[in-house]
Write an enzyme that holds these catalytic residues in place. Structure first.
Site, PDB file in Angstrom:
ATOM      1  N   SER A 147      39.245  48.081  49.019  1.00 54.58           N
ATOM      2  CA  SER A 147      39.071  48.520  47.639  1.00 54.58           C
ATOM      3  C   SER A 147      38.692  50.007  47.591  1.00 54.58           C
ATOM      4  O   SER A 147      39.472  50.860  48.000  1.00 54.58           O
ATOM      5  CB  SER A 147      38.025  47.629  46.960  1.00 54.58           C
ATOM      6  N   ASP A 176      45.131  40.166  41.789  1.00 52.58           N
ATOM      7  CA  ASP A 176      44.216  41.300  41.889  1.00 52.58           C
ATOM      8  C   ASP A 176      44.677  42.387  40.924  1.00 52.58           C
ATOM      9  O   ASP A 176      45.855  42.747  40.925  1.00 52.58           O
ATOM     10  CB  ASP A 176      44.218  41.830  43.324  1.00 52.58           C
ATOM     11  N   HIS A 185      41.086  39.682  44.479  1.00 52.85           N
ATOM     12  CA  HIS A 185      40.357  40.840  44.995  1.00 52.85           C
ATOM     13  C   HIS A 185      39.083  40.370  45.697  1.00 52.85           C
ATOM     14  O   HIS A 185      38.417  39.447  45.238  1.00 52.85           O
ATOM     15  CB  HIS A 185      39.994  41.770  43.840  1.00 52.85           C
TER      16      HIS A 185
END
Length: 312
Positions: free
Chosen positions: A158, A253, A283
């Protein structure tokens, strides 16, 4: 594919807990909530064994930063991997990503240097970038003391994927290109607009409101000058000559299309890319293997691909 049933159960548990979205509280409240989920509710038995874990300091952009070195139970010489944790540039630390670091060290047979970079909003852009780059430069200068061979790579999830992508570009520009990169659902185009951002805006762990909250904290008072920088959005940077990559995204996600676009841009620039889009996942799945067999299988496959780059 439908959402993985085991992850659906986890999401229902989180919804039933009544915990507010990170975007509804302060940064400190968000950090506490994230640590509760990632550390306090984690069974220590799920942590892979490594030979040694050592807390150290590495250079940062404005003084030393805490870091943690993981050495696997493997005979050297070994590659060295700098790990930059996720958390929207606002949450996350060495403890929340202890499992991730141990998995990379164990599965990839590599020494891992996990870096505790400065967080927004107290330290907005470019503090995290400066810390990530400084720590990677340090690792490049200490390979003999770390892994022992000349292979240096970077990984992150991320926001950590964003920082990892930036680091590969900076190190290349400085004439010290890295050897590999593993990006889990990276946020590479922070000003971009992609269908998955709205398709998966709510109900899949990371929501659109929290993404905007993270971004506002990270930009700080920098405004448009920050947003247009490749060090903020590595999608805007030159991709030619970057290290071979494993880029991993998840179907449900908000960042799926961002990561997919970066993988495609790397390939178009001639960078060897192993790109995986895992169906049914969300995610944050790199830390959800204890909840979902599908998530664990995806992590295992991704790390095996990265190991191949490190030991090729």
């Amino acid at each position: 594919m439908p959402l993985d049933p085991q992850l659906a159960t986890l999401l229902q548990f989180l919804a039933d807990s009544g915990a507010p979205s990170m975007s509804e509280g302060t940064a400190e409240q968000a950090r506490h909530g994230f640590r509760t989920l990632a550390v306090d509710l984690r069974d220590p038995a799920v942590l892979p064994e490594v030979e040694r874990v050592e807390d150290v300091e590495v250079p940062g952009g404005d003084g030393p930063r805490p870091a943690r070195v993981y050495r696997p139970a493997s005979d050297g010489p070994l590659p060295t991997v700098v790990l930059l944790h996720g958390g929207g540039f606002v949450v996350g630390d060495l403890d929340t990503h202890d499992l991730y670091a141990r998995c990379v060290a164990d599965v990839c047979r590599a020494v891992v240097v996990s870096v505790d970079y400065r967080l927004a909003p107290e330290h907005p852009f470019p503090a995290a970038v400066d810390d990530a780059v400084a720590a990677t430069r340090w690792a490049a200068e200490h390979l003999a003391d770390l892994g022992g061979n000349d292979v240096l790579a970077v990984t992150g999830d991320s926001a950590g994927g964003n920082l990892s992508a930036v680091v590969t570009q900076v190190m290349r520009d400085e004439g010290r290109p890295l050897d590999a990169q593993l990006l889990f659902y990276p946020a590479t185009d922070l000003a971009g607009s992609y269908p998955s951002t709205t398709e998966n805006a709510e109900g899949y762990f990371l929501d659109q409101a929290t993404m905007l909250w993270f971004g506002a904290h990270y930009v700080g008072s920098g405004g448009g000058e920050v947003v247009g920088s490749p060090r903020f959005s590595p999608m805007l940077g030159d991709k030619a000559g970057l290290p071979p990559a494993v880029v991993v995204t998840a179907e449900f996600d908000p960042l799926r299309d961002d990561g997919n676009a970066y993988a495609e841009a790397l390939a178009a620039a001639g960078v060897p890319v192993e790109h995986r889009v895992f169906p049914g996942l969300i995610h944050g799945f790199v830390d959800m293997g204890r909840h979902s067999a599908a998530a664990q299988a995806a992590v295992d496959e991704s790390l095996a691909l990265f190991r191949g780059l490190l030991h090729r």
